[in-house]
Design a protein around this motif. Structure first.
Motif, PDB file in Angstrom:
ATOM      1  N   UNK A   1       0.785  -1.091   0.161  1.00 20.82           N
ATOM      2  CA  UNK A   1      -0.107  -0.329   0.005  1.00 20.82           C
ATOM      3  C   UNK A   1       0.821   1.212   0.193  1.00 20.82           C
ATOM      4  N   UNK A   2       1.773   1.268   0.314  1.00 17.88           N
ATOM      5  CA  UNK A   2       2.956   2.063   0.329  1.00 17.88           C
ATOM      6  C   UNK A   2       3.623   2.073  -0.107  1.00 17.88           C
ATOM      7  N   UNK A   3       3.889   1.605  -1.218  1.00 14.77           N
ATOM      8  CA  UNK A   3       4.799   1.999  -2.650  1.00 14.77           C
ATOM      9  C   UNK A   3       3.741   2.450  -3.585  1.00 14.77           C
ATOM     10  N   UNK A   4       2.041   1.565  -3.421  1.00 15.19           N
ATOM     11  CA  UNK A   4       1.552   2.180  -4.769  1.00 15.19           C
ATOM     12  C   UNK A   4       0.733   3.647  -3.794  1.00 15.19           C
ATOM     13  N   UNK A   5       0.959   4.087  -3.202  1.00 10.23           N
ATOM     14  CA  UNK A   5       1.062   5.934  -3.067  1.00 10.23           C
ATOM     15  C   UNK A   5       1.893   6.466  -3.178  1.00 10.23           C
ATOM     16  N   UNK A   6       3.406   6.061  -2.901  1.00  9.41           N
ATOM     17  CA  UNK A   6       5.002   6.513  -2.779  1.00  9.41           C
ATOM     18  C   UNK A   6       4.895   6.758  -4.515  1.00  9.41           C
ATOM     19  N   UNK A   7       3.617   5.634  -5.314  1.00 10.83           N
ATOM     20  CA  UNK A   7       4.874   5.494  -6.852  1.00 10.83           C
ATOM     21  C   UNK A   7       3.279   7.053  -7.401  1.00 10.83           C
ATOM     22  N   UNK A   8       2.126   7.101  -6.957  1.00  6.73           N
ATOM     23  CA  UNK A   8       1.161   7.888  -7.257  1.00  6.73           C
ATOM     24  C   UNK A   8       1.566   9.137  -7.017  1.00  6.73           C
ATOM     25  N   UNK A   9       2.639   9.413  -6.334  1.00 11.08           N
ATOM     26  CA  UNK A   9       3.116  11.334  -5.473  1.00 11.08           C
ATOM     27  C   UNK A   9       4.741  10.695  -6.287  1.00 11.08           C
ATOM     28  N   UNK A  10       4.743   9.861  -7.239  1.00  7.13           N
ATOM     29  CA  UNK A  10       6.136  10.101  -8.242  1.00  7.13           C
ATOM     30  C   UNK A  10       7.321   9.955  -7.290  1.00  7.13           C
TER      31      UNK A  10
ATOM     32  N   UNK B   1       8.228   5.885  -6.396  1.00  6.33           N
ATOM     33  CA  UNK B   1       8.925   5.539  -7.075  1.00  6.33           C
ATOM     34  C   UNK B   1       9.501   4.246  -6.045  1.00  6.33           C
ATOM     35  N   UNK B   2      10.712   4.314  -6.126  1.00 12.42           N
ATOM     36  CA  UNK B   2      12.040   3.199  -5.419  1.00 12.42           C
ATOM     37  C   UNK B   2      12.746   4.272  -5.039  1.00 12.42           C
ATOM     38  N   UNK B   3      12.629   5.525  -4.887  1.00 13.19           N
ATOM     39  CA  UNK B   3      13.762   6.228  -4.346  1.00 13.19           C
ATOM     40  C   UNK B   3      14.656   6.319  -2.943  1.00 13.19           C
ATOM     41  N   UNK B   4      15.376   6.097  -3.490  1.00 11.62           N
ATOM     42  CA  UNK B   4      16.426   6.299  -1.874  1.00 11.62           C
ATOM     43  C   UNK B   4      15.217   7.046  -0.549  1.00 11.62           C
ATOM     44  N   UNK B   5      15.218   5.928   0.277  1.00 12.38           N
ATOM     45  CA  UNK B   5      14.056   6.407   1.567  1.00 12.38           C
ATOM     46  C   UNK B   5      12.943   6.058   1.530  1.00 12.38           C
ATOM     47  N   UNK B   6      12.392   6.045   0.049  1.00  9.46           N
ATOM     48  CA  UNK B   6      10.486   5.715  -0.135  1.00  9.46           C
ATOM     49  C   UNK B   6      10.482   4.125  -0.165  1.00  9.46           C
ATOM     50  N   UNK B   7       8.686   3.665   0.459  1.00  5.29           N
ATOM     51  CA  UNK B   7       8.808   2.536   0.903  1.00  5.29           C
ATOM     52  C   UNK B   7       9.270   1.440  -0.441  1.00  5.29           C
ATOM     53  N   UNK B   8       9.560   1.671  -1.262  1.00  5.73           N
ATOM     54  CA  UNK B   8       9.563   0.846  -2.598  1.00  5.73           C
ATOM     55  C   UNK B   8      12.006   0.267  -2.686  1.00  5.73           C
ATOM     56  N   UNK B   9      12.543   1.156  -2.359  1.00  2.00           N
ATOM     57  CA  UNK B   9      13.407   1.713  -1.582  1.00  2.00           C
ATOM     58  C   UNK B   9      13.363  -0.230  -1.079  1.00  2.00           C
TER      59      UNK B   9
END
Length: 340
Positions: free
Chosen positions: A130-139, A141-149
């Motif tokens: 869920x956090x990855x999807x929210x982060x992706x919507x905010x642009x 993605x998998x940037x350092x410090x994001x849930x997808x990292x």
């Protein structure tokens, strides 16, 4: 003692009133106000050992009990403690932790659905998705410090009581696996390897260890503290002091018994019960409830009773001073093995 209803808070009158303001402080073993908001304590020592333990000559274990506790400490083996409800099985773990300064007891309360995974760790994959999807919507993605990292995975892993007890430390933690006999048939066997080897793997971290900074991920413990786990594996240095309790409702497999030391707690005598009451309620309550202790012991020869029931009876008949003291005590101390 005169007949009176002054002690009643709820009167069954069907009309609102301010009686709740007269409710006295809770019994020490049900007082949750001592929890430390900073996280350094949870109040469990007072509830288990007694708020008045400094006034009492605390229970001195018998020779066999003392020897088996120390044998478990020396041999780094789990201690299986059996006995009737209220015999002091759980309190034993808190007493050892308190006397030896080993910190808060890590408690894993077993229910019929408990599995080994519950004690080791929990990975919240859904929350991370869920956090990855929210982060992706905010642009992000998998940037350092994001849930997808990749380094962010540790934020979604929390060690259980057993997993926390196996973290490397210079002194052992105390782990209470309470009422193991309530588990399903598989859990005692599932515990064998972890208790024997003192380590376990977290596959979610192990498979990406080469992509983690220094192979480490920061996870949360059962205490709420962040620790670093290297290469997706938790290995103890000091094997924890593990207390497994059972009310004797089932037999355990031979492989588990072979890995444990077994201590059977017998029925407490008058002196031990008096000390138990004194530690929780103080000297005056122990003296006033001496007759209830005697009656409790007489009944326990033929009935299954718990020491907690005795505490409830002495506290309520002393603090609330209700009428018909003996009748109320009998209502609170009912045999646990009575036909349903």
């Amino acid at each position: 003692m005169t007949e009176s209803s002054e002690w009643l808070i709820y009167r069954g009158a069907g009309e609102p009133h301010d009686g709740i303001e007269r409710l006295p402080d809770p019994p020490p073993w049900r007082d949750f106000t001592s929890r430390d908001a900073a996280g350094s304590g949870d109040g469990s020592e007072d509830r288990r050992l007694g708020a008045h333990r400094h006034l009492a000559e605390l229970h001195r274990p018998g020779a066999e009990e003392l020897e088996m506790i120390n044998a478990a400490l020396y041999l780094r083996r789990p201690l299986l403690v059996t006995g009737s409800p209220g015999a002091g099985k759980s309190t034993l773990a808190h007493s050892v932790a308190y006397e030896l300064g080993l910190g808060n007891v890590l408690r894993w309360s077993i229910v019929s659905r408990s599995a080994l995974q519950d004690g080791l760790y929990h990975y919240d994959a859904i929350a991370r998705l869920q956090d990855v999807q929210i982060a992706a919507q905010g642009g992000f993605g998998s940037a350092a410090g994001s849930p997808g990292a990749v380094e962010g995975i540790g934020s979604y892993i929390r060690l259980g009581p057993l997993g926390t007890a196996l973290l490397p430390s210079d002194t052992p933690r105390v782990l209470l696996i309470d009422e193991l006999d309530k588990s399903d048939i598989d859990l005692p066997n599932d515990l064998l390897n972890v208790l024997e080897e003192g380590e376990f793997a977290i596959p979610e971290l192990a498979r990406i260890a080469d992509r983690l900074p220094d192979g480490e991920a920061e996870v949360l413990t059962a205490d709420g503290v962040k620790v670093r786990v290297r290469d997706g594996r938790v290995r103890c240095r000091a094997f924890p002091f593990v207390v497994l309790t059972s009310n004797g409702e089932r037999d355990f497999p031979a492989p588990l018994m072979r890995r444990c030391l077994h201590l059977e707690l017998g029925r407490p005598d008058h002196n031990r019960l008096a000390t138990f009451v004194r530690a929780h309620l103080g000297d005056e309550a122990a003296r006033a409830g001496d007759d209830l202790i005697t009656r409790f012991l007489e009944r326990s020869r033929s009935e299954l009773l718990a020491a907690d029931q005795l505490l409830n009876a002495i506290y309520l008949t002393d603090a609330a001073a209700p009428p018909s003291r003996d009748r109320l005590a009998d209502l609170l101390i009912q045999r646990l093995d009575r036909p349903r």
